[in-house]
Design a protein around this motif. Structure first.
Motif, PDB file in Angstrom:
ATOM      1  N   LEU A   4       0.921  -1.256   0.058  1.00  0.00           N
ATOM      2  CA  LEU A   4      -0.065  -0.100  -0.024  1.00  0.00           C
ATOM      3  C   LEU A   4       0.887   1.185  -0.005  1.00  0.00           C
ATOM      4  O   LEU A   4       1.924   1.178   0.257  1.00  0.00           O
ATOM      5  CB  LEU A   4      -0.809   0.139   1.315  1.00  0.00           C
ATOM      6  N   ARG A   7       2.386   6.399   2.560  1.00  0.00           N
ATOM      7  CA  ARG A   7       1.860   7.501   3.541  1.00  0.00           C
ATOM      8  C   ARG A   7       0.899   6.850   4.435  1.00  0.00           C
ATOM      9  O   ARG A   7       0.583   7.675   5.312  1.00  0.00           O
ATOM     10  CB  ARG A   7       1.255   8.420   2.632  1.00  0.00           C
ATOM     11  N   THR A   8       0.574   5.560   4.244  1.00  0.00           N
ATOM     12  CA  THR A   8      -0.497   4.801   5.527  1.00  0.00           C
ATOM     13  C   THR A   8       0.119   4.319   6.342  1.00  0.00           C
ATOM     14  O   THR A   8      -0.605   3.725   7.131  1.00  0.00           O
ATOM     15  CB  THR A   8      -1.521   4.294   4.476  1.00  0.00           C
ATOM     16  N   GLU A   9       1.529   4.016   6.156  1.00  0.00           N
ATOM     17  CA  GLU A   9       1.991   3.039   7.179  1.00  0.00           C
ATOM     18  C   GLU A   9       2.091   3.492   8.618  1.00  0.00           C
ATOM     19  O   GLU A   9       1.837   2.909   9.354  1.00  0.00           O
ATOM     20  CB  GLU A   9       3.606   2.992   6.599  1.00  0.00           C
ATOM     21  N   ASN A  10       2.115   4.849   8.738  1.00  0.00           N
ATOM     22  CA  ASN A  10       2.275   5.275  10.113  1.00  0.00           C
ATOM     23  C   ASN A  10       0.917   5.868  10.769  1.00  0.00           C
ATOM     24  O   ASN A  10       0.674   6.454  11.641  1.00  0.00           O
ATOM     25  CB  ASN A  10       3.414   6.100  10.449  1.00  0.00           C
ATOM     26  N   LEU A  11      -0.123   5.616   9.901  1.00  0.00           N
ATOM     27  CA  LEU A  11      -1.478   6.225  10.371  1.00  0.00           C
ATOM     28  C   LEU A  11      -2.021   5.057  11.469  1.00  0.00           C
ATOM     29  O   LEU A  11      -1.941   3.964  11.258  1.00  0.00           O
ATOM     30  CB  LEU A  11      -2.415   6.241   8.931  1.00  0.00           C
ATOM     31  N   GLU A  12      -2.802   5.921  12.256  1.00  0.00           N
ATOM     32  CA  GLU A  12      -3.367   5.036  13.268  1.00  0.00           C
ATOM     33  C   GLU A  12      -4.366   5.862  13.904  1.00  0.00           C
ATOM     34  O   GLU A  12      -4.606   7.148  13.729  1.00  0.00           O
ATOM     35  CB  GLU A  12      -2.260   4.809  14.350  1.00  0.00           C
ATOM     36  N   LEU A 130       0.672  13.795   6.460  1.00  0.00           N
ATOM     37  CA  LEU A 130       0.105  12.796   5.393  1.00  0.00           C
ATOM     38  C   LEU A 130       0.682  13.501   4.036  1.00  0.00           C
ATOM     39  O   LEU A 130       0.943  12.762   3.106  1.00  0.00           O
ATOM     40  CB  LEU A 130      -1.403  13.115   5.452  1.00  0.00           C
TER      41      LEU A 130
END
Length: 390
Positions: A4, A7-12, A130
């Motif tokens: 994926l 930019r989504t890897e560290n979203l929580e 982001l």
């Protein structure tokens, strides 16, 4: 499969939403998320119903319907004293968060630095990350939450492009004075910086304080994007309606970005909220009085059970310290343990202090409480806190 987007890897999930889910599961009282469960005024609800019945079901102009933009223009000229002159300087958005997103997309390139004032609102930081902008932090300190302007200048580098100002502030309740804003403006001019001001709580003021918009100061409008909305003032967080006011060339860029992201704000709801501007003038004084009653109830309760409470100057949150409790009773070693203790022993949801600081240690002894609740609900919450910890 291919990975994926990076930019989504560290979203929580934010602590604010996580706490809400925990409270829903336990049947407790949520003083964490700023949901605001008070009723939306009837003129606004009626306006939306009439728009739906009249068939206002198609896209509006991407910057909002003309009557709403005109009403916002008049409001920011009279209440905020902004030197705006045209509806071309007004963009209606999907919540003030939508306005913030289009603002940072319009202003920033990857690697640009933006100064956030701690304690900060987590979505301000999350959206900067982001788009690969770089948050840089300058910390205010309780109880007055005053800004060290020398520290602010030390944080500025050649890559700094903007400063985010939240007044009245979530979570601290800080209300910036005109003198502070004038000093900030001098810094913005010296280093050629933009400002994004989040003023969503602009009508929630206590102890005779006045709301001052940075963009109203001479020479500030050209470098300021002013954000606000209707969610908090009119108890309609789920309607997702906000707006931005900025010089026309910048507002045009933001409008085009909004068009790409979400086409337009919900059309019938725009017609509904336009009715807010014809409501009786006493609404704001009555709202302030109601929130003052709730502020006093919650702050006095927290003080009674051992919290260190900087009473908020505005907005509807209390960022309360519990370092004294950490020294005297179990379950308060840090903010994560403390918020679990309040849920377990009192059925009360809060937000851990680390949600508002870059360094979790800076928020270790804080919890944020929200008092935008129906009065009987808040009274019950305070009774539970006193029974559990008094």
């Amino acid at each position: 499969m291919k990975p994926l987007a990076a930019r989504t890897e560290n979203l929580e999930q934010s602590f604010i939403r996580a706490v809400s889910k925990m409270i829903e599961a336990t049947g407790g009282i949520n003083l964490g998320q700023g949901i605001c469960d008070l009723p939306t005024p009837e003129p606004i609800r009626r306006g939306a119903r009439e728009a739906i019945e009249a068939g206002a079901s198609t896209y509006s102009h991407f910057a909002g319907i003309e009557p709403l933009r005109a009403a916002i223009l008049e409001k920011v000229r009279s209440y905020n004293r902004l030197p705006a002159t045209s509806v071309d300087e007004v963009v209606v958005s999907v919540g003030s968060t939508g306005a913030y997103m289009t603002a940072i997309l319009a202003l920033l390139n990857p690697g640009d630095e933006v100064i956030l004032i701690e304690p900060f609102y987590g979505y301000h930081r999350g959206l900067l990350r982001l788009i690969d902008a770089v948050p840089v932090y300058v910390t205010m300190h309780a109880p007055d939450w005053t800004l060290d302007f020398d520290a602010l200048e030390r944080a500025i580098t050649p890559r700094t492009k903007a400063v985010v100002v939240n007044t009245p502030a979530n979570p601290s309740g800080k209300v910036w004075t005109q003198q502070e804003l004038e000093r900030l403006l001098a810094v913005l001019r010296q280093y050629d910086l933009f400002a994004i001001t989040d003023e969503i709580y602009e009508y929630m003021l206590y102890d005779g304080r006045e709301h001052v918009s940075l963009a109203a100061l001479p020479g500030a409008y050209e470098r300021t994007i002013t954000l606000s909305g209707f969610s908090k003032t009119y108890n309609m967080t789920g309607w997702r309606l906000g707006y931005a006011v900025a010089p026309a060339p910048l507002a045009a860029r933001m409008g085009l970005l909004g068009d790409l992201l979400y086409i337009c704000a919900p059309t019938p709801l725009q017609h509904g909220v336009a009715e807010a501007f014809s409501m009786r003038a006493t609404y704001f004084a009555e709202m302030q009085a109601a929130y003052e009653t709730r502020r006093r109830l919650l702050c006095e309760t927290l003080e009674a059970i051992g919290f260190d409470v900087p009473w908020p100057q505005g907005a509807y949150y209390v960022l309360a310290g519990f370092a004294p409790l950490a020294r005297t009773r179990p379950g308060f070693a840090d903010d994560l343990q403390a918020y679990e203790t309040l849920i377990r022993e009192a059925g009360i949801g809060t937000v851990p202090g680390r949600a508002f600081f870059a360094n979790p240690e800076d928020g270790r002894y804080y919890l944020r409480f929200c008092f935008a609740k129906e009065l009987p609900v808040l009274e019950e919450a305070c009774r539970r806190l006193r029974d559990a910890f008094g």
